[in-house]
Design a protein around this motif. Structure first.
Motif, short mmCIF file in Angstrom:
data_model
loop_
_atom_site.label_atom_id
_atom_site.label_comp_id
_atom_site.label_asym_id
_atom_site.label_seq_id
_atom_site.Cartn_x
_atom_site.Cartn_y
_atom_site.Cartn_z
N GLY A 186 -15.89 7.03 -9.12
CA GLY A 186 -16.07 8.03 -10.18
C GLY A 186 -17.62 7.70 -10.74
N SER A 203 -25.38 12.55 -7.67
CA SER A 203 -25.91 14.01 -7.21
C SER A 203 -27.36 14.12 -7.79
CB SER A 203 -25.20 14.95 -7.96
OG SER A 203 -25.39 14.87 -9.36
N LYS A 259 -21.18 9.39 -0.58
CA LYS A 259 -20.75 10.23 -1.66
C LYS A 259 -18.92 10.11 -1.68
CE LYS A 259 -23.85 13.95 -0.64
NZ LYS A 259 -24.09 15.69 -0.18
N GLU A 260 -18.47 9.84 -0.37
CA GLU A 260 -17.14 9.42 -0.38
C GLU A 260 -16.78 8.03 -1.45
OE1 GLU A 260 -13.87 7.74 2.67
OE2 GLU A 260 -15.32 9.31 3.46
N ASN A 285 -17.26 9.21 -4.98
CA ASN A 285 -16.20 10.06 -5.47
C ASN A 285 -15.09 9.02 -5.94
OD1 ASN A 285 -17.66 12.20 -5.56
ND2 ASN A 285 -17.07 12.72 -3.43
N LYS A 286 -14.78 8.16 -5.08
CA LYS A 286 -13.46 7.21 -5.15
C LYS A 286 -13.69 6.39 -6.46
CE LYS A 286 -11.59 3.15 -3.07
NZ LYS A 286 -11.77 2.19 -1.99
N ASP A 313 -21.58 9.31 -10.15
CA ASP A 313 -22.34 10.51 -10.00
C ASP A 313 -23.59 10.14 -9.29
OD1 ASP A 313 -23.54 12.94 -10.07
OD2 ASP A 313 -23.65 13.20 -12.11
#
Length: 305
Positions: free
Chosen positions: A62, A66, A55-56, A59-60, A64
């Motif tokens: 961009g 989820s 997840k990290e 996020n870094k 997704d």
């Protein structure tokens, strides 16, 4: 017949979407490639590994993740075993190496209880799209088997033929590479090539497979060279598969194609019940995407053949 990587990507998009299990998915390059392939509709990812790190990284960059299935496995051996077991139980269609040693993943692939072992030998198949050649060119084995004997070469060849068939090649043309075309007991590669050709003539690799050998590289890929040297063969200048005698030959040809001939590439491990995708950090983004698409197309082919 898939003639280039654009057609490969389109084929992977149009077929039933395959589910890809990624072992130790907390690898930035791999995760970017996997998410890109998923966004294109090529795969449905299952990400196995350290979920917080996945997840990290997402996020870094961009990304997704989820909507993807995430399975937390902090131990690399367990990540490999879980990924392979998902495929062996039908919950995923093929597997990809993330931030994990190849040996750990392949040990899981060959596990007698949860693995993907078959009667064949595991072997590496590279596919190249070179500007100077008129179709995709398969190369094996420049990545796994160091100095295979005749029996191993036959299995390596069988694996690559199955990959070529998955790519829609109806009549597969094979060149068993050597340094010259005459059989010499002093050059075991020529002896093996001659025996493989005889096996091909007997239909041991399939009715729609033509095996040529011994044959040098220039004759395998150039009709003009074959004409000059008066080498008459249906395979000469129109080869689909280059079967190399040793890993050094395959490694050298492959890197020459990449770095001197500006060839695009894709790679896969064959010989298991499902394809195994391995990518290198040195691989371009396109090569990683091509490899995922290749694995997807082969996985779909295996489901109906």
């Amino acid at each position: 017949m898939i003639k280039n990587f654009n057609e490969l990507i389109n084929t992977a998009k149009e077929q039933t979407t395959m589910k890809l299990a990624v072992a130790a998915a907390q690898d930035e390059d791999v995760l970017i490639a996997v998410c890109g392939a998923a966004d294109m509709g090529i795969i449905k990812p299952v990400l196995i590994g350290e979920v917080e790190k996945i997840k990290e990284i997402a996020n870094k960059n961009g990304l997704d993740v989820s909507g993807y299935e995430l399975i937390n496995r902090e131990d690399l051996v367990e990540a490999a075993r879980t990924s392979v077991e998902l495929v062996s139980t039908g919950k995923a269609d093929f597997v990809m190496k993330g931030l994990i040693d190849t040996s750990i993943l392949l040990k899981a692939v060959l596990d007698k209880e949860i693995g993907l072992r078959t009667d064949s030998l595991l072997s590496h198949v590279m596919v190249y799209q070179a500007p100077s050649y008129h179709k995709l060119l398969f190369l094996t084995d420049g990545g796994m088997n160091i100095s295979p004997g005749l029996e191993e070469k036959a299995m390596i060849l069988g694996n690559s033929i199955r990959a070529a068939k998955a790519m829609g090649i109806d009549k597969v043309k094979v060149s068993c590479l050597t340094a010259k075309e005459k059989v010499s007991p002093k050059m075991i590669a020529t002896v093996d090539a001659d025996k493989l050709k005889s096996m091909g003539d007997k239909g041991e690799f399939g009715e729609d497979v033509i095996v040529e050998g011994p044959i040098a590289f220039d004759l395998a890929i150039s009709k003009e060279a074959a004409k000059i040297k008066k080498f008459d063969s249906e395979v000469a200048g129109d080869t689909d598969i280059l079967l190399v005698p040793t890993i050094e030959v395959g490694n050298g040809i492959g890197k020459a194609l990449t770095y001197m001939a500006n060839a695009e590439s894709a790679g896969i491990i064959m010989g298991a019940k499902a394809p195994v995708v391995l990518v290198s950090r040195a691989d371009s983004h396109e090569a990683k995407l091509n490899s995922i698409a290749l694995g997807s197309v082969i996985a779909a082919y295996k489901k109906i053949n």
